[in-house]
Design a protein around this motif. Structure first.
Motif, mmCIF file in Angstrom:
data_model
loop_
_atom_site.group_PDB
_atom_site.id
_atom_site.type_symbol
_atom_site.label_atom_id
_atom_site.label_comp_id
_atom_site.label_asym_id
_atom_site.label_seq_id
_atom_site.Cartn_x
_atom_site.Cartn_y
_atom_site.Cartn_z
ATOM 1 N N LEU A 4 15.855 -16.979 -18.407
ATOM 2 C CA LEU A 4 15.980 -18.262 -17.741
ATOM 3 C C LEU A 4 15.276 -18.229 -16.632
ATOM 4 C CD1 LEU A 4 19.838 -18.408 -18.112
ATOM 5 C CD2 LEU A 4 18.104 -19.416 -19.760
ATOM 6 N N VAL A 5 14.457 -19.314 -16.038
ATOM 7 C CA VAL A 5 13.747 -19.683 -14.901
ATOM 8 C C VAL A 5 14.001 -20.915 -14.508
ATOM 9 C CG1 VAL A 5 11.599 -19.555 -14.110
ATOM 10 C CG2 VAL A 5 11.847 -18.001 -16.010
ATOM 11 N N GLU A 6 14.696 -21.019 -13.174
ATOM 12 C CA GLU A 6 14.921 -22.116 -12.741
ATOM 13 C C GLU A 6 13.539 -22.659 -11.792
ATOM 14 O OE1 GLU A 6 18.768 -19.820 -12.462
ATOM 15 O OE2 GLU A 6 16.637 -19.362 -12.087
ATOM 16 N N SER A 7 13.581 -24.068 -11.715
ATOM 17 C CA SER A 7 12.498 -24.789 -10.684
ATOM 18 C C SER A 7 12.965 -26.054 -10.155
ATOM 19 C CB SER A 7 11.108 -24.675 -11.399
ATOM 20 O OG SER A 7 11.390 -25.407 -12.607
ATOM 21 N N GLY A 8 12.585 -26.511 -9.575
ATOM 22 C CA GLY A 8 12.665 -27.786 -8.962
ATOM 23 C C GLY A 8 13.417 -27.705 -7.586
ATOM 24 N N GLY A 9 13.589 -26.741 -7.116
ATOM 25 C CA GLY A 9 14.486 -26.924 -5.973
ATOM 26 C C GLY A 9 13.568 -27.073 -4.552
ATOM 27 N N GLY A 10 14.140 -27.510 -3.498
ATOM 28 C CA GLY A 10 13.336 -27.765 -2.426
ATOM 29 C C GLY A 10 14.107 -28.093 -1.303
ATOM 30 N N LEU A 11 13.253 -28.922 -0.213
ATOM 31 C CA LEU A 11 14.054 -29.502 1.119
ATOM 32 C C LEU A 11 14.146 -30.980 0.616
ATOM 33 C CD1 LEU A 11 15.250 -29.457 4.108
ATOM 34 C CD2 LEU A 11 12.716 -29.362 4.441
ATOM 35 N N VAL A 12 15.124 -31.620 1.054
ATOM 36 C CA VAL A 12 15.276 -33.033 0.902
ATOM 37 C C VAL A 12 16.297 -33.548 2.086
ATOM 38 C CG1 VAL A 12 17.342 -32.801 -0.868
ATOM 39 C CG2 VAL A 12 15.696 -34.881 -0.881
ATOM 40 N N GLN A 13 16.131 -35.056 2.259
ATOM 41 C CA GLN A 13 17.032 -35.380 3.244
ATOM 42 C C GLN A 13 18.402 -35.857 2.388
ATOM 43 O OE1 GLN A 13 14.747 -38.630 5.476
ATOM 44 N NE2 GLN A 13 14.545 -37.087 6.893
ATOM 45 N N ALA A 14 19.331 -36.103 3.515
ATOM 46 C CA ALA A 14 20.693 -36.298 2.953
ATOM 47 C C ALA A 14 20.433 -37.694 2.312
ATOM 48 C CB ALA A 14 21.583 -36.371 3.954
ATOM 49 N N GLY A 15 21.098 -38.012 1.210
ATOM 50 C CA GLY A 15 20.844 -39.270 0.324
ATOM 51 C C GLY A 15 19.695 -39.051 -0.613
ATOM 52 N N GLY A 16 18.958 -38.055 -0.881
ATOM 53 C CA GLY A 16 17.960 -38.097 -1.590
ATOM 54 C C GLY A 16 18.193 -37.443 -2.832
ATOM 55 N N SER A 17 17.077 -37.104 -3.589
ATOM 56 C CA SER A 17 17.462 -36.755 -5.100
ATOM 57 C C SER A 17 16.446 -35.520 -5.511
ATOM 58 C CB SER A 17 17.091 -37.605 -6.234
ATOM 59 O OG SER A 17 18.104 -38.949 -6.042
ATOM 60 N N LEU A 18 16.973 -34.826 -6.277
ATOM 61 C CA LEU A 18 16.033 -33.582 -6.760
ATOM 62 C C LEU A 18 16.423 -33.446 -8.269
ATOM 63 C CD1 LEU A 18 16.265 -30.852 -3.909
ATOM 64 C CD2 LEU A 18 14.296 -32.188 -4.719
ATOM 65 N N ARG A 19 15.670 -33.068 -9.026
ATOM 66 C CA ARG A 19 15.882 -32.744 -10.375
ATOM 67 C C ARG A 19 15.459 -31.078 -10.613
ATOM 68 N NH1 ARG A 19 13.577 -34.706 -16.317
ATOM 69 N NH2 ARG A 19 11.964 -33.617 -15.664
ATOM 70 N N GLN A 111 23.836 -14.608 -19.645
ATOM 71 C CA GLN A 111 22.444 -14.827 -19.015
ATOM 72 C C GLN A 111 22.535 -15.615 -17.724
ATOM 73 O OE1 GLN A 111 20.524 -12.262 -20.595
ATOM 74 N NE2 GLN A 111 22.166 -12.101 -22.216
ATOM 75 N N TRP A 112 21.744 -15.030 -16.778
ATOM 76 C CA TRP A 112 21.362 -15.783 -15.498
ATOM 77 C C TRP A 112 19.938 -15.763 -15.103
ATOM 78 C CZ3 TRP A 112 25.695 -18.011 -12.849
ATOM 79 C CH2 TRP A 112 26.672 -17.657 -13.480
ATOM 80 N N GLY A 113 19.760 -16.764 -14.481
ATOM 81 C CA GLY A 113 18.347 -16.947 -13.888
ATOM 82 C C GLY A 113 18.295 -16.345 -12.475
ATOM 83 N N ARG A 114 17.211 -16.447 -11.798
ATOM 84 C CA ARG A 114 17.319 -15.846 -10.431
ATOM 85 C C ARG A 114 17.433 -17.082 -9.243
ATOM 86 N NH1 ARG A 114 12.198 -11.564 -10.195
ATOM 87 N NH2 ARG A 114 13.097 -10.042 -11.875
ATOM 88 N N GLY A 115 17.492 -18.260 -9.766
ATOM 89 C CA GLY A 115 17.853 -19.307 -8.858
ATOM 90 C C GLY A 115 16.863 -19.937 -8.048
ATOM 91 N N THR A 116 17.018 -20.958 -7.662
ATOM 92 C CA THR A 116 15.941 -21.952 -6.896
ATOM 93 C C THR A 116 16.909 -22.439 -5.544
ATOM 94 O OG1 THR A 116 14.656 -23.784 -7.246
ATOM 95 C CG2 THR A 116 16.597 -23.951 -8.382
ATOM 96 N N GLN A 117 16.322 -22.424 -4.507
ATOM 97 C CA GLN A 117 17.055 -22.825 -3.137
ATOM 98 C C GLN A 117 16.965 -24.513 -3.053
ATOM 99 O OE1 GLN A 117 18.466 -20.898 -0.749
ATOM 100 N NE2 GLN A 117 19.105 -22.950 0.007
ATOM 101 N N VAL A 118 18.144 -25.033 -3.027
ATOM 102 C CA VAL A 118 18.112 -26.351 -2.511
ATOM 103 C C VAL A 118 18.773 -26.601 -1.238
ATOM 104 C CG1 VAL A 118 19.325 -28.703 -2.950
ATOM 105 C CG2 VAL A 118 18.339 -27.218 -4.913
ATOM 106 N N THR A 119 17.712 -27.326 -0.314
ATOM 107 C CA THR A 119 18.390 -27.662 1.066
ATOM 108 C C THR A 119 18.381 -28.880 1.347
ATOM 109 O OG1 THR A 119 17.478 -25.484 1.711
ATOM 110 C CG2 THR A 119 17.790 -26.995 3.559
ATOM 111 N N VAL A 120 19.584 -29.251 1.744
ATOM 112 C CA VAL A 120 19.703 -30.891 2.077
ATOM 113 C C VAL A 120 19.863 -30.869 3.707
ATOM 114 C CG1 VAL A 120 20.929 -32.797 1.819
ATOM 115 C CG2 VAL A 120 20.822 -31.055 -0.129
ATOM 116 N N SER A 121 19.011 -31.619 4.227
ATOM 117 C CA SER A 121 18.817 -31.863 5.626
ATOM 118 C C SER A 121 19.651 -33.165 6.121
ATOM 119 C CB SER A 121 17.601 -31.896 6.242
ATOM 120 O OG SER A 121 16.857 -32.840 5.734
ATOM 121 N N SER A 122 20.430 -32.932 7.158
ATOM 122 C CA SER A 122 21.341 -34.228 7.643
ATOM 123 C C SER A 122 20.499 -35.176 8.510
ATOM 124 C CB SER A 122 22.400 -33.766 8.355
ATOM 125 O OG SER A 122 22.122 -33.050 9.595
#
Length: 122
Positions: A4-19, A111-122
């Motif tokens: 398993l490989v995760e992707s799509g994480g990132g930095l987003v402002q509060a109220g935003g979206s990520l997939r 089974q587990w992936g290695r993870g993807t970081q999601v950061t939501v700023s205020s």
């Protein structure tokens, strides 16, 4: 087994979206139930969402109901987590996990992936 490989994480402002996407390699991915989990710094890993192998059963943590949507797609080898109305409390490393078979609900994952970081700023 599947890898398993995760992707799509990132930095987003509060109220935003990520997939987020979880792409699997290996045999018979469609025979696996899939889950999304997250772990914030200093906290235990927690359940976020799960979808059965057929897509007919779906479950969410109360904290994300109405904001997150889990789905299967991508020619059958990808699971998505659409995250809307993100909050700073959603900041975490997000992991996907797989469990072979049709049992529902799923209590443990193989089974587990290695993870993807999601950061939501205020």
């Amino acid at each position: 087994q599947v890898q398993l490989v995760e992707s799509g994480g990132g930095l987003v402002q509060a109220g935003g979206s990520l997939r987020l996407s979880c792409t699997a390699s290996g045999r018979a991915f469609s025979s696996y139930a899939m889950g999304w989990f997250r772990q914030a710094p200093g906290k235990e890993r927690e359940f976020v969402a799960a979808i059965s192998w057929s897509g007919g059963n779906i479950d969410y943590a109360d904290s994300v109901k109405g904001r997150f949507t889990v789905s299967r797609g991508g020619a059958g080898n990808t699971v998505y987590l659409q995250m809307n109305s993100l909050k700073p409390d959603d900041t975490a490393v997000y992991y996907c996990a797989a469990r072979y078979g049709s049992n529902w609900p799923v209590y443990t994952y193989d089974q587990w992936g290695r993870g993807t970081q999601v950061t939501v700023s205020s």
